[in-house]
Design a protein around this motif. Structure first.
Motif, mmCIF file in Angstrom:
data_model
loop_
_atom_site.group_PDB
_atom_site.id
_atom_site.type_symbol
_atom_site.label_atom_id
_atom_site.label_comp_id
_atom_site.label_asym_id
_atom_site.label_seq_id
_atom_site.Cartn_x
_atom_site.Cartn_y
_atom_site.Cartn_z
ATOM 1 N N ASP A 158 0.969 -1.186 0.084
ATOM 2 C CA ASP A 158 0.031 0.061 0.145
ATOM 3 C C ASP A 158 0.916 1.172 0.060
ATOM 4 O O ASP A 158 1.664 1.321 1.078
ATOM 5 N N GLY B 194 0.229 4.147 0.799
ATOM 6 C CA GLY B 194 0.176 4.991 2.060
ATOM 7 C C GLY B 194 1.045 4.504 3.154
ATOM 8 O O GLY B 194 1.574 5.239 3.836
ATOM 9 N N ARG B 195 1.706 3.573 2.987
ATOM 10 C CA ARG B 195 2.881 2.869 3.950
ATOM 11 C C ARG B 195 3.919 3.766 3.766
ATOM 12 O O ARG B 195 4.967 3.839 4.871
ATOM 13 N N GLY C 96 3.997 6.882 2.351
ATOM 14 C CA GLY C 96 3.593 8.301 2.161
ATOM 15 C C GLY C 96 3.319 8.728 0.855
ATOM 16 O O GLY C 96 3.443 9.946 0.429
ATOM 17 N N GLU D 119 0.964 9.117 -3.194
ATOM 18 C CA GLU D 119 -0.430 8.706 -3.657
ATOM 19 C C GLU D 119 -0.301 7.399 -4.533
ATOM 20 O O GLU D 119 0.561 7.020 -5.092
ATOM 21 N N ARG D 120 -1.559 6.725 -4.749
ATOM 22 C CA ARG D 120 -1.726 5.540 -5.334
ATOM 23 C C ARG D 120 -1.628 5.744 -6.902
ATOM 24 O O ARG D 120 -2.228 6.502 -7.289
#
Length: 232
Positions: free
Chosen positions: A74, A76-77, A79, A81-82
């Motif tokens: 992920d 988010g892990r 920092g 954006e996807r």
């Protein structure tokens, strides 16, 4: 008889899997992982996702840990954006495997990250990932091959000092290295293909899939470290 080092291997936990007449939730691990551990002199045990609070007590029972390949980490892990090309989050597995990595490093338990496992090792130490990379997946569901070149003076180079042809299947890779990590092998396009923590404790990650080949030098290094007091 000398007991074999006990190597825990993280696994998938799938909501639906099929075998024989059965279709139900299952903890899954490609057979290449335990086979490679066994051929290297170890005994592999599966570590399906669990409560992260239990990771230190689980690792305390093991002689070594392998964090296996699998879905994208992920973003988010770390920092970010996807990217639209990044796969769905595997939140439970991310949480569990990051806890295993941190417990292993805290306790000095020998640790090997494979593909996703190498990426998670990097993220656990504050590094970042490139979310999409061309040229390291042959076809969907098909492993390709390319060469990796060791960095002289590293633990990986001690295990495999020559340019080596490896099985590969990944579209993400290390971007910024995590704290203390050094790159110990590169692909021809400059992609970091192996990382390690210098020092006494055995910590390494490889971006390729040794479980899909016959080369047991990396897992052999892990098992030997796991058989040695304090993982030296």
């Amino acid at each position: 008889m000398v007991s074999r080092p006990l190597i825990g291997i993280s696994t998938y936990l799938e909501n639906k899997a099929s075998w024989g007449v059965w279709e139900m939730p299952a903890a899954l691990l490609p057979a290449g992982y335990p086979r490679l551990v066994q051929s290297s002199g170890g005994l592999g045990v599966m570590l399906p996702p669990d409560d992260a609070r239990h990771a230190p007590s689980v690792v305390a029972r093991l002689d070594g840990v392998i964090v296996a390949g699998g879905p994208d980490v992920d973003p988010g892990r770390y920092g970010a954006e996807r990217d639209p090309r990044t796969g769905p989050a595997a939140t439970e597995r991310d949480t569990w495997e990051l806890a295993l990595i941190r417990a292993a490093m805290t306790s000095g338990t020998p640790l090997l990250g494979i593909c996703r496992g190498m990426q998670l090792l990097n993220v656990a130490l504050g590094g970042t990932l490139t979310q999409h990379l061309e040229g390291h997946v042959k076809d969907v569901g098909t492993f390709g091959r390319h060469t990796v070149t060791p960095v002289p003076g590293t633990r990986y180079a001690d295990l495999a000092p020559e340019v080596t042809d490896v099985p590969t299947y990944h579209h993400q890779a290390v971007d910024r290295l995590g704290r203390g990590l050094v790159a110990s092998a590169y692909a021809d396009d400059g992609t970091v293909e192996a990382v390690e923590l210098p020092g006494m404790t055995w910590v390494m990650g490889v971006q390729w899939h040794p479980e899909m080949g016959e080369d047991a030098r990396v897992t052999g290094g892990l098992v030997r470290a796991a058989a040695t007091p304090h993982g030296f």
